[in-house]
Write an enzyme that holds these catalytic residues in place. Structure first.
Site, PDB file in Angstrom:
ATOM      1  CG  ASP A  38      -7.955  14.163   4.030  1.00 48.80           C
ATOM      2  OD1 ASP A  38      -8.064  13.152   3.027  1.00 48.80           O
ATOM      3  OD2 ASP A  38      -6.742  14.460   4.759  1.00 48.80           O
ATOM      4  N   GLY A 122       4.175   4.389  10.781  1.00 53.03           N
ATOM      5  CA  GLY A 122       3.260   3.715   9.934  1.00 53.03           C
ATOM      6  C   GLY A 122       2.038   3.044  10.581  1.00 53.03           C
ATOM      7  CB  ALA A 123       0.882   2.945  13.965  1.00 53.10           C
ATOM      8  CG  LEU A 125      -1.394   6.269  15.626  1.00 54.60           C
ATOM      9  CD1 LEU A 125      -0.799   5.786  17.126  1.00 54.60           C
ATOM     10  CD2 LEU A 125      -2.947   6.371  15.779  1.00 54.60           C
ATOM     11  CG  ASP A 172      -2.973  12.826   8.550  1.00 52.30           C
ATOM     12  OD1 ASP A 172      -4.242  12.664   8.827  1.00 52.30           O
ATOM     13  OD2 ASP A 172      -2.427  11.968   7.814  1.00 52.30           O
TER      14      ASP A 172
HETATM   15  C1  GLA Z   1      -3.845   9.600   5.616  1.00 53.06           C
HETATM   16  C2  GLA Z   1      -3.812  10.980   4.840  1.00 53.06           C
HETATM   17  C3  GLA Z   1      -4.918  11.731   5.155  1.00 53.06           C
HETATM   18  C4  GLA Z   1      -6.298  10.951   5.001  1.00 53.06           C
HETATM   19  C5  GLA Z   1      -6.239   9.626   5.544  1.00 53.06           C
HETATM   20  C6  GLA Z   1      -7.385   8.749   5.432  1.00 53.06           C
HETATM   21  O1  GLA Z   1      -3.696   9.830   6.916  1.00 53.06           O
HETATM   22  O2  GLA Z   1      -2.559  11.490   5.266  1.00 53.06           O
HETATM   23  O3  GLA Z   1      -4.915  12.957   4.519  1.00 53.06           O
HETATM   24  O4  GLA Z   1      -6.629  11.008   3.620  1.00 53.06           O
HETATM   25  O5  GLA Z   1      -4.863   8.852   5.319  1.00 53.06           O
HETATM   26  O6  GLA Z   1      -8.572   9.578   5.856  1.00 53.06           O
END
Ligand code: GLA
Length: 380
Positions: A38, A122-123, A125, A172
């Site tokens: 991303d 912290g998992a 998700l 996310d």
């Molecule tokens: C975390 C970051 C996202 C993305 C992922 C890895 O979740 O918040 O923006 O970079 O790591 O894909």
């Protein structure tokens, strides 16, 4: 423990008296494929899940925000007239989002509320993104702001980047804002075009929590980001998105070994996302699973963000006949893996993987088959 909106309304009444005027929720996410792409303006395929952050709230007329956190059993408050950073606790997410919304000229109103979440922290998700979007939803409800999912996701990301200090990408927040029940979301992280991709009924998405939590994740995350940016600069590109697999193969020799491996992950992962979207649309689940497995190998070998626990979980998952594919999900170093499996066999699959993983590592895992959920919403 899952959050129930009626219990939450009850908690509100006991703390503040009367009833909440709104209940908002914003989901966590699991990323099916497209990891660490991303922030390279590439492609991702996450889905919002049926675990979320919920807030029951009511407006106040003194421009104060007063919150009780059920998970932390703590209360906090601040004034919208003077938003100041104090520490890294949960209240900073409320302040960070308020700050980001006001920075773009939105006029906010105060409120009081009770917040509760059922996304493990912290998992991998995205409990933070869910909190940011729930808070944005709450402010929007109170001040009567129009809900533009993409704009709100960007403001959530800005709060995370500039207030909390984590240089995350947009994935996310965007899927938490704009997820669609029954679907994963293909996101082009350059144009921010969103395309819902149906998850077939025959497919179960199972989250496999290793029970380990990431340690060095923020520093290594920022370091990987910097490594990618430096390869892009070396080739005078805006981002690694501008390198496709063929072109990369022509120029890869110019890079030193570690930079080459980092870039190879990003370039091939972008390609895998596009193929995975096609496979999912055609319900070619075996092909989809193979791409997930390849993604894990690339994250482990080239990007070096997996961990022994994640590798053991993925190994236990792919050994099961019901499994189409499995990989680590999120930033890495601990937390969760995700597997896509034949939905008729999902329960048996989860039990077998948990037992094999526990035997191999001594860690206690948690597993849940999750449902693709809608993005942030106001329930009433
Ligand atoms: C975390 C970051 C996202 C993305 C992922 C890895 O979740 O918040 O923006 O970079 O790591 O894909």
């Amino acid at each position: 423990m899952t959050v129930n909106r009626y219990d939450l309304a009850d908690r509100f009444s006991r703390r503040f008296g009367g009833s909440p005027r709104w209940i908002v929720r914003a989901p966590g996410r699991v990323n099916l494929i497209g990891e660490h792409t991303d922030y390279n303006e590439g492609y991702v395929l996450p889905m919002a899940i049926d675990r979320a952050v919920w807030i029951a709230l009511r407006e106040r007329d003194d421009r104060r925000v007063v919150i009780h956190s059920v998970n932390y059993d703590q209360s906090g408050d601040f004034s919208l007239s003077r938003i100041e950073k104090v520490d890294r606790g949960w209240l900073e997410y409320f302040k960070g989002v308020a700050w980001a919304l006001e920075e773009v000229g939105l006029r906010l109103e105060g409120w009081e509320g009770v917040v509760e979440g059922d996304i493990p922290v912290g998992a991998g998700l995205s409990s933070s993104a869910a909190l940011e979007l729930a808070v944005a939803r709450a402010f929007a409800a109170v001040a009567g702001l129009p809900w533009d999912a993409v704009a709100m996701a960007k403001l959530g990301q800005r709060a995370e980047n500039e207030w909390i200090g984590v240089r995350c990408g947009i994935m996310d927040q965007l899927v938490s804002a704009a997820g669609r029940a029954g679907h994963a979301l293909r996101i082009d992280c350059r144009s921010l075009d969103l395309e819902p991709v149906p998850i077939p009924e025959s497919l179960a998405v199972v989250i496999l929590d290793t029970g380990t939590r990431r340690g060095l994740v923020d520093s290594v995350y920022n370091q990987r980001r910097a490594e990618c940016e430096s390869v892009a600069r070396f080739f005078e590109l805006k981002s690694l998105r501008d390198l496709d697999v063929d072109r990369f193969q022509q120029v890869a020799q110019q890079l030193e070994q570690s930079a080459r491996r980092r870039a190879r992950h990003v370039v091939t992962e972008n390609d895998r996302v596009l193929q995975a979207v096609d496979s999912l649309r055609r319900e070619e689940l075996t092909a989809f699973g193979v791409l997930m497995n390849k993604s894990h190998v690339s994250l482990r070998e080239d990007y070096e963000v997996s961990s022994g626990a994640l590798d053991a979980m993925v190994e236990a998952a792919v050994a099961q006949p019901a499994c189409y594919g499995a990989r680590m999900t999120g930033a890495g170093f601990g937390g969760c893996a995700v597997a896509v499996v034949d939905s008729c066999l999902a329960e048996h699959f989860a039990a077998c993987v948990a037992s094999e993983y526990q035997k191999a590592t001594g860690n206690t895992p948690a597993t849940y088959a999750c449902q693709p959920a809608d993005g942030a919403e106001v329930l009433f």
